[in-house]
Design a protein around this motif. Sequence first.
Motif, PDB file in Angstrom:
ATOM      1  N   GLN A  65       0.832  -1.204   0.000  1.00  0.00           N
ATOM      2  CA  GLN A  65       0.000   0.000   0.000  1.00  0.00           C
ATOM      3  C   GLN A  65       0.866   1.254   0.000  1.00  0.00           C
ATOM      4  OE1 GLN A  65      -2.829   0.169   3.222  1.00  0.00           O
ATOM      5  NE2 GLN A  65      -3.216   2.359   2.933  1.00  0.00           N
ATOM      6  N   ARG A  93      -6.186   1.997  -4.653  1.00  0.00           N
ATOM      7  CA  ARG A  93      -7.396   1.547  -3.960  1.00  0.00           C
ATOM      8  C   ARG A  93      -7.386   0.031  -3.763  1.00  0.00           C
ATOM      9  NH1 ARG A  93     -10.124   5.751  -6.905  1.00  0.00           N
ATOM     10  NH2 ARG A  93     -10.515   4.306  -8.627  1.00  0.00           N
ATOM     11  N   THR A  96      -4.980  -0.742  -0.943  1.00  0.00           N
ATOM     12  CA  THR A  96      -5.569  -0.347   0.341  1.00  0.00           C
ATOM     13  C   THR A  96      -6.658  -1.317   0.764  1.00  0.00           C
ATOM     14  OG1 THR A  96      -5.102   1.974  -0.178  1.00  0.00           O
ATOM     15  CG2 THR A  96      -6.688   1.527   1.582  1.00  0.00           C
ATOM     16  N   ARG A  97      -7.491  -1.738  -0.212  1.00  0.00           N
ATOM     17  CA  ARG A  97      -8.567  -2.676   0.101  1.00  0.00           C
ATOM     18  C   ARG A  97      -7.997  -4.029   0.541  1.00  0.00           C
ATOM     19  NH1 ARG A  97     -10.720  -2.952  -4.549  1.00  0.00           N
ATOM     20  NH2 ARG A  97     -11.909  -1.019  -4.317  1.00  0.00           N
ATOM     21  N   GLN A 101      -8.788  -5.700   4.097  1.00  0.00           N
ATOM     22  CA  GLN A 101      -9.436  -7.009   4.171  1.00  0.00           C
ATOM     23  C   GLN A 101      -8.571  -8.019   4.911  1.00  0.00           C
ATOM     24  OE1 GLN A 101     -10.347  -7.966   0.101  1.00  0.00           O
ATOM     25  NE2 GLN A 101     -12.257  -6.787   0.105  1.00  0.00           N
TER      26      GLN A 101
END
Length: 321
Positions: A65, A93, A96-97, A101
């Motif tokens: 990230q 994104r 980051t996701r 998660q």
Amino acid sequence: MNEVSTRPRNLSWAAMVFSLALGLVGIYIMNTANCSAMIPGVIAAFASVLLAFLAFARAHFAQKQAVEEEAAADYRKAHGKTELFDDADDALRMATRANMQFVKYFVPFFTIAMGLVILLISLPTWFRWNRMEAFAVAPKPLPMAILAVCCCIATLIAGSFFVGASRNKGCRWLRPSGAWMFMAGFLYLLSGIALFLEYFDKARLTIDISMARVGMVLIFLLAIELLVSFVIEFYRPRLPGEEERPLPESRLLALFTEPGGMARNVAASLDYQFGFEVSEAWFYRFLERTVVPLFLVMVLAFWLQTCVVVVEVEHNGIREV
């Protein structure tokens, strides 16, 4: 972790390698010296391996990230807002996701699974001990006792290093592994004491299993804590701007492995758990000041009770002058 750094991953690798080597040495001592007391220590060592792997995975996602954030920032400075920047933003994104998660889904699953695995290994061992009528003694306990104590010293040094390194930026997830290293070192010390006592023929037939049961009870407590930590963390109030705390980090071990004294660590744990500064309440501050003197007074009172002897009606007492 906002800056790109390989230090967290490298330290996680080092923790994994050290814990794995520690566990293999423990297995060697256990088999060579017929040392049942070493089993809890081996479990703790391999638990540290798993937690170091979790720290490595967390560092990997965080670093990915951070790399995407840095790349997006550089591209924004060079080209401004363009369609190509939208592609870079999508990559950011996604990274980051994936990081979110991992923390939200994988870490709770990993924590619960780790607690279950420890219990599934420990409980059959405990029941097997209860069915055994006698336990083998070590043929040559002294060399194995020295090796166990040396492992204990090395583990305490390594645990101190990794717990200290966890204060660096991006290394926070190393602390659970370092805490379990401390636990493994303590259990190796129990094994070393048992082997030394066998060598000096003190409680030769019972000391090994006694130390083993003490260590296994501690492992049970930590495994149960892993299982209930998800529920506790789910309902815990959050403080704004608080430091991220790994879910599998043991609150019990933190009382003894983190610097600052037990009273300070208890206060920090209470503040973290309840979501407000319990340690600033007048009752807690009063209790913190008086609990040690009260404990000493209680010990003194119990000792003074040994001066009192009750003579039954049908018995005779002799008074010594």
